[in-house]
Design a protein around this motif. Structure first.
Motif, PDB file in Angstrom:
ATOM      1  N   HIS A  22     -45.292 -62.934  -9.758  1.00 38.40           N
ATOM      2  CA  HIS A  22     -45.207 -63.750  -8.549  1.00 38.40           C
ATOM      3  C   HIS A  22     -44.897 -62.886  -7.326  1.00 38.40           C
ATOM      4  CE1 HIS A  22     -44.309 -67.177  -6.011  1.00 38.40           C
ATOM      5  NE2 HIS A  22     -43.125 -66.659  -5.733  1.00 38.40           N
ATOM      6  N   ASN A  25     -47.988 -60.778  -6.421  1.00 40.17           N
ATOM      7  CA  ASN A  25     -49.030 -61.592  -5.798  1.00 40.17           C
ATOM      8  C   ASN A  25     -48.697 -61.872  -4.336  1.00 40.17           C
ATOM      9  OD1 ASN A  25     -50.822 -61.765  -7.904  1.00 40.17           O
ATOM     10  ND2 ASN A  25     -49.934 -63.648  -8.717  1.00 40.17           N
ATOM     11  N   ASN A  26     -47.438 -62.170  -4.051  1.00 40.15           N
ATOM     12  CA  ASN A  26     -47.039 -62.403  -2.660  1.00 40.15           C
ATOM     13  C   ASN A  26     -47.227 -61.156  -1.814  1.00 40.15           C
ATOM     14  OD1 ASN A  26     -46.392 -65.063  -3.025  1.00 40.15           O
ATOM     15  ND2 ASN A  26     -44.217 -64.685  -3.332  1.00 40.15           N
ATOM     16  N   GLN A  27     -46.865 -60.014  -2.362  1.00 41.59           N
ATOM     17  CA  GLN A  27     -47.015 -58.759  -1.633  1.00 41.59           C
ATOM     18  C   GLN A  27     -48.492 -58.478  -1.376  1.00 41.59           C
ATOM     19  OE1 GLN A  27     -45.670 -55.347  -3.817  1.00 41.59           O
ATOM     20  NE2 GLN A  27     -45.467 -54.091  -1.985  1.00 41.59           N
ATOM     21  N   HIS A  28     -49.327 -58.748  -2.358  1.00 43.24           N
ATOM     22  CA  HIS A  28     -50.762 -58.512  -2.209  1.00 43.24           C
ATOM     23  C   HIS A  28     -51.362 -59.452  -1.162  1.00 43.24           C
ATOM     24  CE1 HIS A  28     -54.740 -57.202  -3.302  1.00 43.24           C
ATOM     25  NE2 HIS A  28     -55.106 -58.442  -3.576  1.00 43.24           N
ATOM     26  N   GLU A  29     -50.946 -60.713  -1.163  1.00 46.05           N
ATOM     27  CA  GLU A  29     -51.449 -61.665  -0.177  1.00 46.05           C
ATOM     28  C   GLU A  29     -51.044 -61.266   1.238  1.00 46.05           C
ATOM     29  OE1 GLU A  29     -50.049 -65.470  -1.411  1.00 46.05           O
ATOM     30  OE2 GLU A  29     -51.419 -65.590  -3.100  1.00 46.05           O
ATOM     31  N   GLU A  30     -49.839 -60.757   1.404  1.00 41.57           N
ATOM     32  CA  GLU A  30     -49.398 -60.299   2.726  1.00 41.57           C
ATOM     33  C   GLU A  30     -50.222 -59.104   3.184  1.00 41.57           C
ATOM     34  OE1 GLU A  30     -45.265 -59.499   2.404  1.00 41.57           O
ATOM     35  OE2 GLU A  30     -44.718 -61.610   2.171  1.00 41.57           O
ATOM     36  N   ARG A  31     -50.546 -58.230   2.258  1.00 40.09           N
ATOM     37  CA  ARG A  31     -51.334 -57.054   2.597  1.00 40.09           C
ATOM     38  C   ARG A  31     -52.755 -57.464   2.985  1.00 40.09           C
ATOM     39  NH1 ARG A  31     -50.999 -53.276  -2.098  1.00 40.09           N
ATOM     40  NH2 ARG A  31     -48.790 -53.497  -1.709  1.00 40.09           N
ATOM     41  N   ILE A  32     -53.317 -58.439   2.293  1.00 34.81           N
ATOM     42  CA  ILE A  32     -54.653 -58.922   2.625  1.00 34.81           C
ATOM     43  C   ILE A  32     -54.630 -59.621   3.982  1.00 34.81           C
ATOM     44  CG2 ILE A  32     -56.404 -60.635   2.010  1.00 34.81           C
ATOM     45  CD1 ILE A  32     -55.903 -59.947  -0.893  1.00 34.81           C
ATOM     46  N   ALA A  33     -53.598 -60.400   4.251  1.00 34.69           N
ATOM     47  CA  ALA A  33     -53.506 -61.131   5.520  1.00 34.69           C
ATOM     48  C   ALA A  33     -53.364 -60.189   6.699  1.00 34.69           C
ATOM     49  CB  ALA A  33     -52.337 -62.103   5.473  1.00 34.69           C
TER      50      ALA A  33
END
Length: 71
Positions: A22, A25-33
């Motif tokens: 979890h 995934n949050n870290q990856h979503e922030e990087r994509i954003a």
């Protein structure tokens, strides 16, 4: 008793693993954003390369100033 400890240890490991997934995934979503792309589909409708058309010579290949090519 050993079985109960083993089952509890497996449950704890699964919970810790799910929590780590979890967080990742949050870290990856922030990087994509953080990446802002100008087009939803880059490359569609864009022409970056200049198209050079081959020029065909229709004129004479000899000099046009009245002199022939030899001396």
């Amino acid at each position: 008793m050993v079985t109960l400890i083993l089952v509890l240890a497996l449950i704890v490991l699964m919970v810790v693993g799910a929590f780590l997934i979890h967080l990742l995934n949050n870290q990856h979503e922030e990087r994509i954003a953080a990446h802002h792309y100008s087009d939803p589909l880059p490359g569609v409708g864009r022409h970056h390369r200049k198209r050079h058309h081959a020029t065909t010579s229709t004129g004479p290949t000899t000099p046009t100033d009245g002199r022939s090519g030899s001396d």
